[in-house]
Motif scaffolding. Structure first.
Motif, PDB file in Angstrom:
ATOM      1  N   LEU A   1      -7.559  62.491 -33.527  1.00 54.44           N
ATOM      2  CA  LEU A   1      -7.290  63.069 -34.754  1.00 54.44           C
ATOM      3  C   LEU A   1      -5.663  62.935 -34.746  1.00 54.44           C
ATOM      4  O   LEU A   1      -5.268  62.625 -35.911  1.00 54.44           O
ATOM      5  N   VAL A   2      -4.815  63.457 -33.685  1.00 53.07           N
ATOM      6  CA  VAL A   2      -3.478  63.557 -33.918  1.00 53.07           C
ATOM      7  C   VAL A   2      -2.944  61.969 -33.867  1.00 53.07           C
ATOM      8  O   VAL A   2      -2.121  61.726 -34.837  1.00 53.07           O
TER       9      VAL A   2
ATOM     10  N   VAL B   1      -3.469  61.117 -37.634  1.00 51.64           N
ATOM     11  CA  VAL B   1      -2.684  61.598 -38.604  1.00 51.64           C
ATOM     12  C   VAL B   1      -1.488  60.907 -38.429  1.00 51.64           C
ATOM     13  O   VAL B   1      -0.601  60.661 -39.493  1.00 51.64           O
TER      14      VAL B   1
ATOM     15  N   LYS C   1       1.742  55.909 -44.579  1.00 50.30           N
ATOM     16  CA  LYS C   1       2.411  56.704 -45.925  1.00 50.30           C
ATOM     17  C   LYS C   1       3.739  56.569 -46.193  1.00 50.30           C
ATOM     18  O   LYS C   1       4.265  56.300 -47.366  1.00 50.30           O
TER      19      LYS C   1
ATOM     20  N   GLN D   1      -1.612  57.492 -40.052  1.00 48.22           N
ATOM     21  CA  GLN D   1      -1.522  57.801 -41.575  1.00 48.22           C
ATOM     22  C   GLN D   1      -0.311  58.347 -41.930  1.00 48.22           C
ATOM     23  O   GLN D   1       0.244  57.745 -43.122  1.00 48.22           O
ATOM     24  N   SER D   2       0.629  59.110 -41.209  1.00 47.00           N
ATOM     25  CA  SER D   2       1.916  59.277 -41.866  1.00 47.00           C
ATOM     26  C   SER D   2       2.855  57.974 -41.880  1.00 47.00           C
ATOM     27  O   SER D   2       3.645  57.992 -42.770  1.00 47.00           O
TER      28      SER D   2
END
Length: 210
Positions: free
Chosen positions: A36-37, A40, A47, A43-44
């Motif tokens: 999950l980390v 994330v 983004k 995705q960061s």
């Protein structure tokens, strides 16, 4: 005693199984948390890339929009200047027609004797003067409307065509008395026009047309 020992062994087995299951669950939980980390973080990063691309697109769109607006404004000003040039030329011709009619009428008013021909010529020039003044006023209003429509976004080619009707024809023959009066009148008008204007008679630009 045998049964008690057996029961104790069974309990130890159950505890070991539970401990193993707990360790396995903790390991799975840790793996999922790490995954999950990682997701994330990915995705960061994505983004941030998207934000940069979006900012560049917004900047490019803004530059294109500004360019289109500037080109549109230049096109509008060119069409307005075209209308202004037409207006100035036509108004100049009508003003010349007015001045000519006034000159003729002034000369006719000094003609002696007042013959039938003088009366007819006076009527003709009065009509010509009135028509020139009315058409000049009407055309000025039409040009103002057209210019405002163009400034509001209308295409010059889509506007109604402006019509410039000709003035009433002049009489082909004028009496020698009238011609002589005009020739005598012109020098006095030229002399009057050559007199310098005093500062007291000037009109401030803000009051012109009031």
């Amino acid at each position: 005693l045998f049964r008690s020992g057996q029961k104790e062994q069974d309990l130890k087995g159950e505890v070991e199984k539970l401990l193993e299951k707990s360790k396995r669950l903790l390991k799975e939980q840790e793996e999922k948390e790490n995954k999950l980390v990682s997701l994330v973080a990915e995705q960061s990063e994505e983004k941030e890339v998207w934000d940069v691309e979006l900012a560049e697109l917004k900047k490019e769109y803004s530059e294109i929009s500004r360019g289109v607006l500037e080109e549109t404004e230049r096109a509008v000003e060119a069409e307005v200047m075209s209308l202004e040039s037409q207006k100035e030329l036509i108004i100049l011709r009508l003003t010349e027609a007015e001045n000519e009619a006034k000159l003729r009428l002034t000369a006719l008013s000094r003609s002696v004797p007042v013959t039938r021909e003088v009366v007819l010529l006076t009527q003709d020039w009065e009509k010509r003067l009135l028509v020139a003044m009315n058409r000049k006023e009407k055309l000025q209003e039409q040009f103002r409307e057209h210019i405002q429509l163009v400034r509001n976004g209308a295409k010059l080619s889509s506007l109604p065509e402006l019509h410039f009707p000709s003035l009433p024809p002049r009489r082909q023959v004028e009496t020698d008395i009238v011609l002589q009066a005009i020739s005598q009148l012109q020098p006095s008008l030229q002399q009057r026009a050559s007199v310098p204007t005093t500062p007291a008679s000037t009109v401030p630009s803000g009051q012109i047309g009031r």
